[in-house]
Design a protein around this motif. Structure first.
Motif, PDB file in Angstrom:
ATOM      1  N   SER A   1      -7.377 -52.169 -37.635  1.00  0.00           N
ATOM      2  CA  SER A   1      -7.392 -50.773 -37.230  1.00  0.00           C
ATOM      3  C   SER A   1      -5.988 -50.400 -36.805  1.00  0.00           C
ATOM      4  CB  SER A   1      -8.359 -50.574 -36.069  1.00  0.00           C
ATOM      5  OG  SER A   1      -7.953 -51.352 -34.971  1.00  0.00           O
ATOM      6  N   HIS A   2      -5.728 -49.113 -36.711  1.00  0.00           N
ATOM      7  CA  HIS A   2      -4.425 -48.712 -36.193  1.00  0.00           C
ATOM      8  C   HIS A   2      -4.593 -47.780 -35.015  1.00  0.00           C
ATOM      9  CE1 HIS A   2      -4.409 -44.715 -38.147  1.00  0.00           C
ATOM     10  NE2 HIS A   2      -4.961 -45.321 -39.170  1.00  0.00           N
ATOM     11  N   LEU A   3      -3.679 -47.901 -34.042  1.00  0.00           N
ATOM     12  CA  LEU A   3      -3.683 -47.104 -32.829  1.00  0.00           C
ATOM     13  C   LEU A   3      -2.395 -46.304 -32.834  1.00  0.00           C
ATOM     14  CD1 LEU A   3      -4.770 -50.184 -30.847  1.00  0.00           C
ATOM     15  CD2 LEU A   3      -6.158 -48.146 -30.972  1.00  0.00           C
ATOM     16  N   ASP A   4      -2.510 -44.996 -32.713  1.00  0.00           N
ATOM     17  CA  ASP A   4      -1.352 -44.138 -32.951  1.00  0.00           C
ATOM     18  C   ASP A   4      -0.733 -43.653 -31.650  1.00  0.00           C
ATOM     19  OD1 ASP A   4      -2.677 -44.528 -35.252  1.00  0.00           O
ATOM     20  OD2 ASP A   4      -3.055 -42.435 -35.715  1.00  0.00           O
ATOM     21  N   VAL A   5       0.575 -43.627 -31.632  1.00  0.00           N
ATOM     22  CA  VAL A   5       1.295 -43.001 -30.524  1.00  0.00           C
ATOM     23  C   VAL A   5       2.395 -42.129 -31.116  1.00  0.00           C
ATOM     24  CG1 VAL A   5       0.939 -44.762 -28.758  1.00  0.00           C
ATOM     25  CG2 VAL A   5       2.850 -44.975 -30.319  1.00  0.00           C
ATOM     26  N   VAL A   6       2.930 -41.278 -30.266  1.00  0.00           N
ATOM     27  CA  VAL A   6       4.060 -40.461 -30.680  1.00  0.00           C
ATOM     28  C   VAL A   6       5.235 -40.871 -29.823  1.00  0.00           C
ATOM     29  CG1 VAL A   6       4.939 -38.124 -30.896  1.00  0.00           C
ATOM     30  CG2 VAL A   6       2.539 -38.593 -31.332  1.00  0.00           C
ATOM     31  N   ARG A   7       6.349 -41.110 -30.463  1.00  0.00           N
ATOM     32  CA  ARG A   7       7.563 -41.420 -29.740  1.00  0.00           C
ATOM     33  C   ARG A   7       8.177 -40.118 -29.265  1.00  0.00           C
ATOM     34  NH1 ARG A   7       9.828 -45.629 -27.834  1.00  0.00           N
ATOM     35  NH2 ARG A   7      11.766 -45.582 -28.983  1.00  0.00           N
TER      36      ARG A   7
ATOM     37  N   VAL B   1      -1.277 -52.641 -26.606  1.00  0.00           N
ATOM     38  CA  VAL B   1      -2.342 -52.392 -27.578  1.00  0.00           C
ATOM     39  C   VAL B   1      -3.686 -52.263 -26.868  1.00  0.00           C
ATOM     40  CG1 VAL B   1      -3.564 -53.355 -29.569  1.00  0.00           C
ATOM     41  CG2 VAL B   1      -1.089 -53.477 -29.470  1.00  0.00           C
TER      42      VAL B   1
ATOM     43  N   ASP C   1      -6.063 -49.072 -26.979  1.00  0.00           N
ATOM     44  CA  ASP C   1      -7.448 -49.188 -27.412  1.00  0.00           C
ATOM     45  C   ASP C   1      -8.388 -48.470 -26.437  1.00  0.00           C
ATOM     46  OD1 ASP C   1      -9.253 -50.239 -29.355  1.00  0.00           O
ATOM     47  OD2 ASP C   1      -9.980 -51.583 -27.792  1.00  0.00           O
TER      48      ASP C   1
ATOM     49  N   ALA D   1      -8.105 -44.914 -27.251  1.00  0.00           N
ATOM     50  CA  ALA D   1      -8.824 -44.586 -28.481  1.00  0.00           C
ATOM     51  C   ALA D   1     -10.324 -44.526 -28.219  1.00  0.00           C
ATOM     52  CB  ALA D   1      -8.513 -45.626 -29.558  1.00  0.00           C
TER      53      ALA D   1
ATOM     54  N   LEU E   1       4.794 -42.458 -25.876  1.00  0.00           N
ATOM     55  CA  LEU E   1       5.217 -43.798 -25.504  1.00  0.00           C
ATOM     56  C   LEU E   1       6.703 -43.805 -25.160  1.00  0.00           C
ATOM     57  CD1 LEU E   1       4.659 -46.850 -25.304  1.00  0.00           C
ATOM     58  CD2 LEU E   1       5.159 -47.003 -27.722  1.00  0.00           C
TER      59      LEU E   1
END
Lengths: 133, 146
Positions: A41-47, A114, A118, A121, A130
């Motif tokens: 799975s992928h966990l998304d953040v914005v820099r 992570v 999670d 999410a 982040l």
């Protein structure tokens, strides 16, 4: 008479044994080398871009979580993973649009981050920024 | 009489067994993937609530692996930071913004992940995805993890 008998024998002999041996060898090889991949799975953040933080809607609630080597700090209070999960679930239950500012220390293992992502999410928090420190 | 005896000495019918074995063979030949396209040393953290990685994902995503010592690789091909920067830059110039998928080992220090992210942020990539294990399979990559 003799000739006839020999012909009969030749007709019947298609040697299966070597073929089965080879096929079994191949089969065992493939069974052993087969490796099942994990489902990812992928966990998304914005820099943070240089301006994005300043543009944030002031009505949004801002929450700050810091990730350390051996735990987390939520809004200035040290907290363990289970507690953090409970608190974030509580917060998300009445305001899921909460913005999270995640600060991550350099020596914290990536797994801690992570785990935090999670939890976010799980609670459908998508406004994640982040920062590294 | 002699003939009957011979045919009875092999009463096991081989045909169905060979059928099954061939079916299995073909299945394994088709599904086998001999080349490792990702670094097998990387053990991911569990993330059961993340979005599933499947073929509906945008094709533009670039996967980068960061192992526990902070070394970078793409498709199990190790590279230094400058090479990585060149690749990201070339890709950005060609297709514009794209998400970066970081396959980071759970033991990797955040500062190593940060270096990778900083390089991308410099070039204008702000979307970062972290890979995690949604569901483990029995013989999967993280099987050795406690």
């Amino acid at each position: 008479m003799k000739k006839k008998q020999r012909k009969e024998v030749e007709k019947a002999t298609l040697e299966m044994t070597p073929m089965i041996d080879v096929v079994f060898q191949l089969l065992i090889f493939f069974v052993v080398t087969l490796k099942q991949e994990d489902i990812l799975s992928h966990l998304d953040v914005v820099r943070p871009a240089a301006v994005s933080v300043a543009e944030k809607n002031p009505d949004d609630e801002l929450l700050q979580v810091t990730v350390y080597k051996d735990g987390y700090v939520l809004q200035g209070f040290p907290i363990n993973r289970a507690e953090l999960e409970r608190k974030l679930t509580q917060i998300a239950s009445y305001n899921s649009k909460v913005s999270l500012i995640i600060k991550c220390t350099g020596d914290s293992p990536h797994g801690n981050l992570v785990q935090l992502l999670d939890i976010c999410a799980k609670n459908k928090m998508t406004n994640l920024n982040l920062f590294s420190m | 009489m002699a003939r009957k005896n011979r045919s009875e000495s092999c009463p096991l019918d081989m045909t169905p067994m060979i059928d099954v074995v061939f079916q299995l063979m073909i299945f394994f030949i088709v599904t086998i993937n001999l080349t490792d396209t990702n670094n097998p040393e990387i053990k991911l953290e569990k993330g059961p609530y993340g979005t599933l990685i499947d073929n509906k994902m945008p094709k533009t995503v670039l996967t980068v692996e960061v192992d526990k010592n902070g070394r970078i690789s793409i498709n199990n091909l190790r590279m230094d930071h400058n090479t990585f920067r060149t690749i990201v830059k070339a890709r950005y110039n060609r297709i514009g913004e794209f998400p970066l998928l970081v396959r980071g080992d759970y033991r990797t220090k955040h500062q190593d992940i940060r270096k990778v992210m900083d390089m991308c942020t410099e070039l204008g990539i702000y979307k970062v995805w972290f890979a995690a294990i949604q569901r483990e399979t029995t013989s999967g990559q993280s099987a050795a993890r406690p």
